[in-house]
Write a protein that holds these residues in place. Sequence first.
Motif, short mmCIF file in Angstrom:
data_model
loop_
_atom_site.label_atom_id
_atom_site.label_comp_id
_atom_site.label_asym_id
_atom_site.label_seq_id
_atom_site.Cartn_x
_atom_site.Cartn_y
_atom_site.Cartn_z
N ALA A 1 0.82 -1.22 0.00
CA ALA A 1 0.00 0.00 0.00
C ALA A 1 0.85 1.27 0.00
O ALA A 1 0.56 2.22 -0.73
CB ALA A 1 -0.95 -0.01 1.20
N GLY A 2 1.90 1.29 0.82
CA GLY A 2 2.75 2.48 0.87
C GLY A 2 3.42 2.76 -0.46
O GLY A 2 3.54 3.92 -0.89
N TYR A 3 3.85 1.70 -1.11
CA TYR A 3 4.49 1.83 -2.42
C TYR A 3 3.53 2.42 -3.45
O TYR A 3 3.88 3.37 -4.18
CB TYR A 3 4.99 0.46 -2.86
N ILE A 4 2.30 1.89 -3.51
CA ILE A 4 1.32 2.38 -4.47
C ILE A 4 0.91 3.80 -4.14
O ILE A 4 0.73 4.65 -5.02
CB ILE A 4 0.09 1.45 -4.52
N TRP A 5 0.75 4.09 -2.85
CA TRP A 5 0.41 5.46 -2.42
C TRP A 5 1.45 6.45 -2.96
O TRP A 5 1.10 7.48 -3.52
CB TRP A 5 0.36 5.50 -0.88
#
Length: 313
Positions: free
Chosen positions: A156-160
């Motif tokens: 999630a952090g990467y996509i965010w």
Amino acid sequence: HMGRVDIIGAESSHLLQTILTSDISDLDVGRAKYSLICNDLGGIIDDTIVYRTTLDSYRLVPNASNTKEVLDWLINWRTFLEIDVQINSITDETSMIAIQGPKSIDSLQPICNVELSSFGKFRIVESEVAGVRSYISSTGYTGEIGFELMLPSKNAGYIWSKLVDQGAYPCGLGARDVLRIEAGLLLHGTDINASTTPIEAGLDRFVSWNKGNFHGHEALLKQKQTGVAKSLVAFRLLGKGIPRNGYPIIIDDRALGNVTSGTYSPTLDTGLGLGYVAEERMTNGSKIFIDIRGKLTSAEVTRLPFYSRNKSL
């Protein structure tokens, strides 16, 4: 702030038809519907989006605060109906990121391999976003064009960060709350709850009266025939002020209800609100007053939504 529950098995449609107010018998794979889950008296346990991900599987997205209750409800009905259905709560191992607004396509399209401009509303597809296997859906609760990504929490952090790199601006539930009020969309726990029925809330269009019996059907049908003791009204202030939850609604010098949701709309430059009054639904243009900390501020009943997006975008 949303939960995620997968219902899998040949009889999953039967289970959902029993507990949801909407008819999902015609829900094609890759499509979604907004629906309600009602108790014995027709009160709204939760409002939810149901997605059909395969022929024999669905994903239910309830409000996070109601996820356990919805999960228990599903399990209890599975037992009662004596059907073989797998029910998996995947809230903890997945994350959900909403990309909303007129430029949402600009931020998401460069990192996904689905043609978003022709995606359509209330759809879902499994695809890759920046190399991460994700579900992409289009059921935003903001009144604007938008998409949701459901993906493994570890990514999630990467996509965010990828979305921010593409021009998306991070924002929180305060912004979402203003947008959903402007769009006339109700919030469970604020505008609707287990003591409020779809008919009282003006959500009876999401009740499929002809689909056959479902839980709460008899109570709702009786209320439809006999009328309601309270009903939702939407209003915009004619004077200055910001309506807030709990403020009294004054009609003919009597306090006949309370505001459930209210805000200042930066889009329309006025105060907007929703609330219940102890009368049948009032007509568009009716004059009321909102008691804002002891000051009566004039308001006008209006139709929902307050704001509709430019469909050409």
